[in-house]
Design an enzyme around this catalytic site. Structure first.
Site, PDB file in Angstrom:
ATOM      1  N   SER A 265       0.813  -1.219   0.000  1.00  0.00           N
ATOM      2  CA  SER A 265       0.000   0.000   0.000  1.00  0.00           C
ATOM      3  C   SER A 265       0.845   1.267   0.000  1.00  0.00           C
ATOM      4  CB  SER A 265      -0.966  -0.032   1.184  1.00  0.00           C
ATOM      5  OG  SER A 265      -1.881   1.018   1.130  1.00  0.00           O
TER       6      SER A 265
ATOM      7  N   GLU B 198     -12.594   6.588   6.738  1.00  0.00           N
ATOM      8  CA  GLU B 198     -11.625   7.115   7.688  1.00  0.00           C
ATOM      9  C   GLU B 198     -11.107   8.424   7.114  1.00  0.00           C
ATOM     10  OE1 GLU B 198      -9.408   3.602   9.915  1.00  0.00           O
ATOM     11  OE2 GLU B 198      -9.202   3.384   7.751  1.00  0.00           O
ATOM     12  N   ALA B 199     -10.560   9.278   7.977  1.00  0.00           N
ATOM     13  CA  ALA B 199     -10.044  10.561   7.506  1.00  0.00           C
ATOM     14  C   ALA B 199      -8.950  10.372   6.458  1.00  0.00           C
ATOM     15  CB  ALA B 199      -9.508  11.372   8.682  1.00  0.00           C
TER      16      ALA B 199
ATOM     17  N   ARG C 174      -5.853   5.585  23.269  1.00  0.00           N
ATOM     18  CA  ARG C 174      -5.985   4.169  22.892  1.00  0.00           C
ATOM     19  C   ARG C 174      -4.591   3.574  22.758  1.00  0.00           C
ATOM     20  NH1 ARG C 174      -5.075   3.716  17.217  1.00  0.00           N
ATOM     21  NH2 ARG C 174      -5.812   1.571  17.264  1.00  0.00           N
TER      22      ARG C 174
ATOM     23  N   ARG D 139      -1.664   6.216  22.190  1.00  0.00           N
ATOM     24  CA  ARG D 139      -1.951   7.327  21.291  1.00  0.00           C
ATOM     25  C   ARG D 139      -2.968   8.271  21.944  1.00  0.00           C
ATOM     26  NH1 ARG D 139       0.557   6.045  16.618  1.00  0.00           N
ATOM     27  NH2 ARG D 139       0.919   3.829  16.219  1.00  0.00           N
TER      28      ARG D 139
END
Length: 558
Positions: free
Chosen positions: A67, A387-388, A518, A527
């Site tokens: 990716s 997702e952003a 999280r 995070r």
């Protein structure tokens, strides 16, 4: 497992010894690492894909890609019969398979798993696997390793589908298991025909259309840019210029691509002041993420980012409009109120969530990770998730599509050409244009382009739907990240005791304040996310929450 099968795996696997001292784990992205240490892993995932096909009696996909990672990396992942990700139930076995130390351990592991899962592993049942890879130089030799793994299972057949985007392979697997045509040309044909259908249904607004003609796309020097060039050749309706297609000698994902643009909020290589005000988009390395951006006239390096949250909002506005038009047909028979939902993670900007709820949409939160978003979106008649970072899609339930087909038939015989029928046709076209298997930058881009034209909007108008709240993300090093346990889609920390109450006290000090913590899935850090009405406030909130994490859990480093 008979003796012939055992000896085949023993002999074959001896050519692919695992690298010493390396332990890999199958996550949302499958296995990913430096390509030089992946031969053994990819070979074993070939065996895994064959076993999965035998278990499900369906076609399975195997994609070789990393990716948005740098070009020296590579990876491998499985596409399940639905075109979605490998079932989470099989992830622990995937890890064991990849990390088995020698051929004998590998055979024993497979034997035990086959027995436990009741897999018909006798050479009498066929297994079929579709293979794809992106443009990375290491892909060819890794593809060969995958083929060897598949060949080690008696009755398993591999079909090399060539160089593809990840979403193309997922689409092919889904189509094959639905009994549909599933070549790359079929993929392009479905996208283009549904795109043209939507274009033909755009309302005539006279001269009021604000959508600029030109679109410039950053292809991340990867397979997405290459495939967009193919689409461009077949399309007269869009004026697309592809930059960083990989042909100009640029390096995959280096200073280019959706991941770079979204995280750094700067122009990708090849873009500058001469692109000010023009609608621009960026794909990621394997073509599954999409973001748009604007180059401001006064600053040619920074950008105005139009991220996944804004793409979700655009799709939601359009789909809600079509459903509202359909619901106006109160006199007709066979009426149905569809359930439309938007799914986000806690990382979605609070302004986008407020905007979607203000539209009247149900907004559900899911834990971080595409598989959780996809699962939640599938619970609606129409579920939109993003997702952003620009990864997302739209899911249509079989029940709703069946009703929509019937409704369209009814309207074509009683109200041919009515606004209600056009709305039904638009929704049917969207269900074919969007890749329902997985997030797909190419299909997403075509849908964005048609909706902007339908609404008569410029990218400026789209970007002005809402103003993002300033945010800040930090990482705090801790001794044991598992000490943090979250609930409510990671928005609430239930362990360690007392930390959530302390976070709430800090958050209450700031207008529009929101913060959560999280544990990282990959490293011993926690995070921290914080947002507030000003950047200064968001920074202060993030720092104070990071200090709380340090107090409760260990040493501080952001």
């Amino acid at each position: 497992m008979n003796e012939d099968q055992k000896s085949l795996i023993l002999k074959s696997s001896s050519h692919f010894p695992p690298p010493p001292g390396v332990k890999l784990s199958y996550g949302t992205a499958g296995f990913r690492a430096d390509a030089s240490i992946l031969q053994s892993t990819v070979y074993r995932v070939g065996i895994l894909a064959a076993l999965r096909s035998l278990k499900t009696q369906c076609v399975i996909g195997l994609m070789i890609t990393a990716s948005h990672n740098k070009v020296i990396d590579n990876g491998v992942k499985i596409a399940d019969p639905s075109g979605g990700m490998l079932s989470q139930d099989w992830e622990p076995f995937s890890d064991q398979l990849a990390n088995a130390p020698d051929p004998q351990s590998l055979v024993l592991l497979i034997e035990e798993f086959v027995k436990k899962e009741k897999i018909p592993f006798n050479g009498k049942h066929p297994a079929e696997i579709l293979l794809g890879r992106d443009t990375r130089p290491s892909g060819e030799s890794l593809l060969e390793a995958a083929k060897q793994g598949i060949s080690a299972v008696v009755g398993a057949v591999a079909h090399d589908m060539g160089i593809l985007t990840t979403p193309q392979l997922h689409w092919m697997v889904r189509a094959r298991n639905k009994g549909l045509k599933a070549t790359e040309s079929d993929y392009f044909e479905q996208l283009l025909s549904s795109f043209r259908c939507l274009m033909n249904l755009i309302p005539d607004r006279g001269t009021s259309n604000e959508t600029e003609d030109k679109l410039i796309v950053d292809g991340a020097n990867g397979v997405g840019g290459e495939k967009l060039e193919v689409i461009k050749e077949k399309l007269n309706e869009l004026d697309i210029e592809v930059r960083n297609s990989g042909k100009e000698g640029g390096v995959l994902n280096e200073g280019v691509g959706a991941d770079f643009v979204q995280k750094e909020k700067v122009v990708p290589h090849g873009f500058g002041s001469n692109h000010a005000g023009i609608r621009c988009a960026s794909l990621d390395g394997d073509g599954d993420r999409l973001v748009y951006f604007l180059v401001p006239p006064n600053n040619c390096s920074k950008i105005d980012l139009v991220d996944g949250d804004k793409i979700l909002s655009l799709f939601a506005v359009f789909i809600k409009e079509q459903l509202s038009i359909l619901e106006e047909d109160t006199k007709g028979s066979n009426n149905y109120k569809a359930c439309l939902g938007a799914v986000q993670t806690a990382y979605a900007n609070g302004a986008s969530t407020y905007y979607l709820r203000h539209l009247g949409l149900e907004v559900a939160l899911a834990p971080t990770g595409v598989k959780f978003l996809h699962e939640k979106a599938a619970q609606y008649d129409i579920g939109i998730y993003f997702e952003a970072n620009g990864h997302g899609t739209i899911l249509f339930s079989e029940h709703f599509l069946s009703w929509l087909e019937d409704k369209n038939q009814d309207l074509s015989s009683t109200h041919e050409g009515s606004e209600q029928q056009k709305a039904a046709l638009r929704l049917l076209a969207v269900s074919k244009l969007i890749n329902q298997a997985v997030g797909d930058a190419l299909s997403g881009l075509l849908l964005v382009e048609t909706i902007l034209r339908h609404m008569g909007w410029s990218i400026h108008q789209w970007n002005a739907l809402y103003q993002d709240l300033p945010s800040r993300q930090l990482k705090v090093k801790v001794g044991d990240r598992t000490a943090v346990v979250t609930a409510n889609a990671e928005t609430v920390a239930v362990k360690p005791p007392g930390i959530q109450e302390a976070i709430n006290v800090e958050t209450a000090k700031y207008p529009n304040g929101r913060s959560f913590i999280r544990p990282s899935g990959t490293e011993d850090v926690v995070r921290v996310y914080a947002e507030a009405s000003t950047q200064e406030a968001a920074d202060k909130l993030a720092n104070s929450v990071a200090e709380l994490v340090d107090q409760f859990l260990g040493f501080r480093s952001s």
